[in-house]
Design a protein around this motif. Structure first.
Motif, short mmCIF file in Angstrom:
data_model
loop_
_atom_site.label_atom_id
_atom_site.label_comp_id
_atom_site.label_asym_id
_atom_site.label_seq_id
_atom_site.Cartn_x
_atom_site.Cartn_y
_atom_site.Cartn_z
N SER A 1 0.92 -1.13 0.00
CA SER A 1 -0.11 -0.17 0.01
C SER A 1 0.80 1.17 -0.03
O SER A 1 0.38 2.38 -0.46
CB SER A 1 -0.93 -0.05 1.09
OG SER A 1 -0.02 -0.05 2.48
N LYS B 1 -13.55 -4.23 3.74
CA LYS B 1 -12.58 -3.09 3.52
C LYS B 1 -11.68 -2.84 4.92
O LYS B 1 -12.39 -2.63 5.88
CB LYS B 1 -12.98 -1.93 2.71
CG LYS B 1 -13.18 -2.22 1.35
CD LYS B 1 -13.72 -0.99 0.62
CE LYS B 1 -13.85 -1.11 -0.70
NZ LYS B 1 -14.26 0.08 -1.54
N ASP C 1 -5.01 1.61 -8.65
CA ASP C 1 -6.26 1.02 -8.54
C ASP C 1 -5.97 -0.12 -7.30
O ASP C 1 -5.19 -1.18 -7.57
CB ASP C 1 -6.74 -0.17 -9.70
CG ASP C 1 -7.88 -0.95 -9.35
OD1 ASP C 1 -8.42 -0.94 -8.44
OD2 ASP C 1 -7.97 -1.74 -10.40
N THR D 1 -6.99 -1.94 -3.08
CA THR D 1 -7.97 -1.82 -2.08
C THR D 1 -7.33 -2.86 -1.18
O THR D 1 -6.71 -3.89 -1.61
CB THR D 1 -9.23 -2.67 -2.66
OG1 THR D 1 -9.67 -1.74 -3.86
CG2 THR D 1 -10.32 -2.56 -1.49
N TYR E 1 -8.12 -5.20 2.23
CA TYR E 1 -9.50 -5.83 3.15
C TYR E 1 -8.56 -6.36 4.42
O TYR E 1 -7.46 -6.82 4.39
CB TYR E 1 -9.88 -6.85 2.23
CG TYR E 1 -10.61 -6.42 1.08
CD1 TYR E 1 -11.86 -5.84 0.89
CD2 TYR E 1 -9.76 -6.51 -0.16
CE1 TYR E 1 -12.46 -5.54 -0.09
CE2 TYR E 1 -10.47 -6.11 -1.40
CZ TYR E 1 -11.61 -5.61 -1.37
OH TYR E 1 -12.50 -5.33 -2.51
#
Length: 287
Positions: free
Chosen positions: A47, A84, A166, A168, A170
């Motif tokens: 990230s 998320k 792009d 995400t 979780y």
């Protein structure tokens, strides 16, 4: 001065924000290639990656090479409580690698259970250090999925796809039957880590004077005070006699001991100087 303030992200109780809720939580597996043409050395993105979009796209392109007999991932229906998640942080012992907790079949089921990835086509699956890295394609988009163990029964899934922006993240709950074999070992590791942190906390002035006395050193008079400190030690200074002045440095270690270095000086002449005829003394004493 407190050791806890400088030990972040090494590794034991941490916080993972899952679904808007704060959750208090902190390698050996054989590698099976599903696709012989999959690029095993494709880049792993986190990230905090600052790679530009072109290099990310290039990595995905090299990872996406597959045969015509791609395996379709279909979720088993197991509830991994995937939601998320926000940022993670904390101070805790190194957790058990997810590559020990989940075998290849299970991690593929986790990926298939991740939002929007059910019925995706498998490109490659590989253990990457303590993480599982899985590359899949769906609707013409290639996704790189990294699965990690965070702390306790909490895991993290990072999904990169399409382009560098792009992304995400979780959180997932590791099922009890997978986590149970490692629960006690992790509890022991966390307790040992917490003890080592506590042992390394700097001593207070009162504790320092007591430790000097316990070690048989010369305790300064009532004007003793902490005159300097670092991340892992303090120095106590204080008068002894008419113009005498001692400086004692106390440094705790992870085993619950404190090293004491005592030097003897004088304020004669208006400034501090070490007495040549009184060599420094060193002690080690338990807290």
């Amino acid at each position: 001065m407190n050791k806890l303030t400088r030990i972040i992200g090494t590794v034991v109780a941490g916080v993972l924000i899952v679904g808007g809720t704060l959750v208090y939580i902190g390698h050996e597996n054989s590698t099976t290639k599903i696709e012989k043409n999959a690029n095993k050395n494709s880049k792993s993105y986190s990230s905090s990656s600052s790679e530009n979009e072109s290099s990310f796209t290039e990595s995905i392109a090299s990872s996406a090479t597959s045969s015509s007999e791609s395996t379709e991932l279909i979720a088993s229906g197991t509830d991994y409580n995937i939601k998320k998640a926000g940022g993670v942080g904390g101070v805790f012992a190194k957790p058990t690698p997810i590559t020990k907790i989940f075998d290849e079949k299970t991690v593929l089921d986790v990926v298939a259970s991740t939002p929007n990835l059910d019925h995706s086509k498998l490109v490659s699956v590989n253990p990457d250090s303590d993480s599982w890295q899985v590359t899949v394609t769906k609707n013409g988009v290639t996704y790189i999925v990294t699965v990690d163990h965070y702390q306790g029964k909490i895991g993290i899934i990072q999904v990169h796809g399409g382009n560098s922006s792009d992304y995400t993240q979780y959180g997932l709950t590791i099922p009890e039957n997978f986590y149970a074999p490692y629960r006690q070992a992790e509890a022991d590791a966390n307790q040992a880590f917490s003890s080592s942190i506590k042992n390394q906390e700097n001593v207070t002035l009162e504790e320092g004077l007591n430790l000097i006395q316990k070690a048989g050193g010369e305790v300064p008079s009532s004007d003793a005070k902490i005159i300097s400190s670092t991340d892992n030690s303090i120095t106590i200074g204080g008068g002894v006699g008419a113009k005498g002045y001692d400086k004692i440095t106390l440094t705790p270690d992870t085993d619950g001991n404190v090293k004491i270095h005592e030097e003897f000086g004088t304020l004669d002449g208006g400034s501090y100087s070490v007495l040549d005829y009184m060599p420094a003394k060193d002690f080690t004493v338990s807290r």
